[in-house]
Write an enzyme that holds these catalytic residues in place. Structure first.
Site, PDB file in Angstrom:
ATOM      1  N   SER A  10       0.859  -1.195   0.000  1.00  0.00           N
ATOM      2  CA  SER A  10       0.000   0.000   0.000  1.00  0.00           C
ATOM      3  C   SER A  10       0.889   1.237   0.000  1.00  0.00           C
ATOM      4  O   SER A  10       1.616   1.490   0.973  1.00  0.00           O
ATOM      5  CB  SER A  10      -0.894   0.004   1.242  1.00  0.00           C
ATOM      6  OG  SER A  10      -1.356   1.320   1.473  1.00  0.00           O
ATOM      7  N   HIS A  34      -1.331  -1.487  -4.192  1.00  0.00           N
ATOM      8  CA  HIS A  34      -2.619  -1.169  -3.579  1.00  0.00           C
ATOM      9  C   HIS A  34      -2.751   0.346  -3.460  1.00  0.00           C
ATOM     10  O   HIS A  34      -1.856   1.016  -2.923  1.00  0.00           O
ATOM     11  CB  HIS A  34      -2.660  -1.835  -2.201  1.00  0.00           C
ATOM     12  CG  HIS A  34      -3.940  -1.693  -1.456  1.00  0.00           C
ATOM     13  ND1 HIS A  34      -5.069  -2.427  -1.738  1.00  0.00           N
ATOM     14  CD2 HIS A  34      -4.259  -0.898  -0.403  1.00  0.00           C
ATOM     15  CE1 HIS A  34      -6.030  -2.104  -0.886  1.00  0.00           C
ATOM     16  NE2 HIS A  34      -5.575  -1.167  -0.078  1.00  0.00           N
ATOM     17  N   ASP A  36      -4.949   3.324  -1.901  1.00  0.00           N
ATOM     18  CA  ASP A  36      -5.965   3.670  -0.890  1.00  0.00           C
ATOM     19  C   ASP A  36      -6.549   5.038  -1.192  1.00  0.00           C
ATOM     20  O   ASP A  36      -5.875   6.056  -1.022  1.00  0.00           O
ATOM     21  CB  ASP A  36      -5.317   3.679   0.503  1.00  0.00           C
ATOM     22  CG  ASP A  36      -5.058   2.271   1.003  1.00  0.00           C
ATOM     23  OD1 ASP A  36      -6.016   1.473   1.029  1.00  0.00           O
ATOM     24  OD2 ASP A  36      -3.903   1.971   1.346  1.00  0.00           O
ATOM     25  N   MET A  38      -9.127   7.868  -0.253  1.00  0.00           N
ATOM     26  CA  MET A  38      -9.901   8.323   0.913  1.00  0.00           C
ATOM     27  C   MET A  38     -10.466   9.712   0.660  1.00  0.00           C
ATOM     28  O   MET A  38      -9.752  10.579   0.140  1.00  0.00           O
ATOM     29  CB  MET A  38      -8.987   8.371   2.129  1.00  0.00           C
ATOM     30  CG  MET A  38      -8.322   7.052   2.431  1.00  0.00           C
ATOM     31  SD  MET A  38      -7.203   7.218   3.820  1.00  0.00           S
ATOM     32  CE  MET A  38      -6.623   5.530   3.956  1.00  0.00           C
ATOM     33  N   HIS A  67      -8.651   0.597  -3.696  1.00  0.00           N
ATOM     34  CA  HIS A  67      -9.494   0.391  -2.509  1.00  0.00           C
ATOM     35  C   HIS A  67     -10.192   1.715  -2.237  1.00  0.00           C
ATOM     36  O   HIS A  67      -9.571   2.664  -1.742  1.00  0.00           O
ATOM     37  CB  HIS A  67      -8.586  -0.040  -1.342  1.00  0.00           C
ATOM     38  CG  HIS A  67      -9.273  -0.154  -0.030  1.00  0.00           C
ATOM     39  ND1 HIS A  67      -8.584  -0.240   1.166  1.00  0.00           N
ATOM     40  CD2 HIS A  67     -10.587  -0.213   0.306  1.00  0.00           C
ATOM     41  CE1 HIS A  67      -9.443  -0.336   2.168  1.00  0.00           C
ATOM     42  NE2 HIS A  67     -10.661  -0.307   1.672  1.00  0.00           N
ATOM     43  N   MET A  69     -12.288   4.112  -0.357  1.00  0.00           N
ATOM     44  CA  MET A  69     -12.880   4.462   0.939  1.00  0.00           C
ATOM     45  C   MET A  69     -13.567   5.810   0.756  1.00  0.00           C
ATOM     46  O   MET A  69     -13.158   6.830   1.334  1.00  0.00           O
ATOM     47  CB  MET A  69     -11.779   4.508   2.007  1.00  0.00           C
ATOM     48  CG  MET A  69     -11.290   3.126   2.391  1.00  0.00           C
ATOM     49  SD  MET A  69      -9.677   3.157   3.222  1.00  0.00           S
ATOM     50  CE  MET A  69      -8.616   3.127   1.791  1.00  0.00           C
ATOM     51  N   MET A 137     -11.038  -5.696   6.326  1.00  0.00           N
ATOM     52  CA  MET A 137     -10.257  -4.680   7.042  1.00  0.00           C
ATOM     53  C   MET A 137      -9.896  -5.210   8.426  1.00  0.00           C
ATOM     54  O   MET A 137     -10.773  -5.583   9.208  1.00  0.00           O
ATOM     55  CB  MET A 137     -11.065  -3.391   7.194  1.00  0.00           C
ATOM     56  CG  MET A 137     -11.252  -2.593   5.915  1.00  0.00           C
ATOM     57  SD  MET A 137      -9.750  -2.273   4.967  1.00  0.00           S
ATOM     58  CE  MET A 137      -8.768  -1.356   6.149  1.00  0.00           C
ATOM     59  N   ASP A 175      -6.284  -6.350   5.072  1.00  0.00           N
ATOM     60  CA  ASP A 175      -5.700  -5.012   4.946  1.00  0.00           C
ATOM     61  C   ASP A 175      -5.650  -4.300   6.298  1.00  0.00           C
ATOM     62  O   ASP A 175      -6.686  -4.047   6.917  1.00  0.00           O
ATOM     63  CB  ASP A 175      -6.571  -4.216   3.952  1.00  0.00           C
ATOM     64  CG  ASP A 175      -5.988  -2.855   3.613  1.00  0.00           C
ATOM     65  OD1 ASP A 175      -4.885  -2.532   4.090  1.00  0.00           O
ATOM     66  OD2 ASP A 175      -6.650  -2.123   2.851  1.00  0.00           O
TER      67      ASP A 175
END
Ligand code: DX5
Ligand code: ZN
Length: 221
Positions: A10, A34, A36, A38, A67, A69, A137, A175
């Site tokens: 990540s 990966h 992330d 957000m 991913h 979020m 998670m 994760d």
């Protein structure tokens, strides 16, 4: 059958000033990257968006695992699909999950659903046959470097049992707070892919770390 664990570092834990070099360091041993994403609404943090994702896509052909979020992820699926190979949405953010998952597949990406630590596995029963992956998670999403939540082992076991019945090829990903101490136990519980930030990028030699993490995943206890 030989177990080949996959690791997607990540980049949330990487140094963004030298992101290309950071990616080079891990790609020799990693199976993908990966990302992330957000939004500061679904999670109490903001990470990065399309300018960075586009730069990464131009830089490497690696498997890019997004991913999301973010609330209302449907609004951005087409744009993400331009750059990444896989899109995972959070169960907690989507109302018509079957529609979202079908759309991700139509856009040519692998489709995943992620569960917050408090969301039970049984919520996935009906959608599981349509998924390529589930991202469990093992911390509350939002930050790198958090403490692994121990009840994740049981959750992974439950999901593997369910997947064996209705989607045996399901990629079970974990994760948050994954390291050499818990990766073997997670693998023996049924996890197949490990998302790791701090335990790779905050170490002196990320290349060696990934190698050792894979060895630890294979030494199932
Ligand atoms: C947390 C992110 C994770 C995180 C993992 O919300 O989804 O991908 O960056 O990082 P570590 O391995 O540092 O917990
Ligand atoms: Zn993540």
């Amino acid at each position: 059958m030989i177990f080949l664990p996959k690791i997607y570092p990540s980049i949330l834990a990487a140094n963004f000033i030298t992101l290309g070099t950071e990616i080079d360091k891990v790609l020799k041993n990693a199976d993908g990257i990966h990302l992330d994403i957000m939004d500061g609404v679904f999670v109490p943090n903001i990470s990065f968006g399309f300018p960075i994702i586009e730069s990464i896509r131009k830089y490497t052909d690696a498997y890019l695992d997004a991913h999301l979020m973010i609330v209302e992820p449907d609004r951005y699926l087409e744009k993400f699909a331009m750059y990444v190979n896989s899109i995972t949405v959070h169960y907690e953010t989507v109302i018509h999950l079957h529609r979202t998952v079908t759309w991700i597949k139509k856009l040519g990406c692998d489709a995943g659903v992620s569960l917050n630590p408090h969301t039970p596995i049984f919520m996935l029963e009906e959608i599981l046959p349509f998924l390529d992956k589930v991202l469990i998670m093992s911390v509350n999403p939002g930050f790198t470097g958090q403490q692994f939540i121990e009840s994740t082992f049981e959750k992974v076991k439950k999901l593997r049992q369910l997947a064996n019945k209705i989607n045996p090829k399901l990629d079970i990903m974990v994760d948050g707070g994954v390291n050499k101490d818990n990766i073997g136990k997670l693998a023996s519980a049924g996890a197949t892919t490990f998302i790791i930030g701090a335990s790779i990028f905050h170490k002196e030699d990320p290349y060696v770390e990934i190698k050792e993490l894979k060895e630890a995943a294979k030494s199932i206890d």
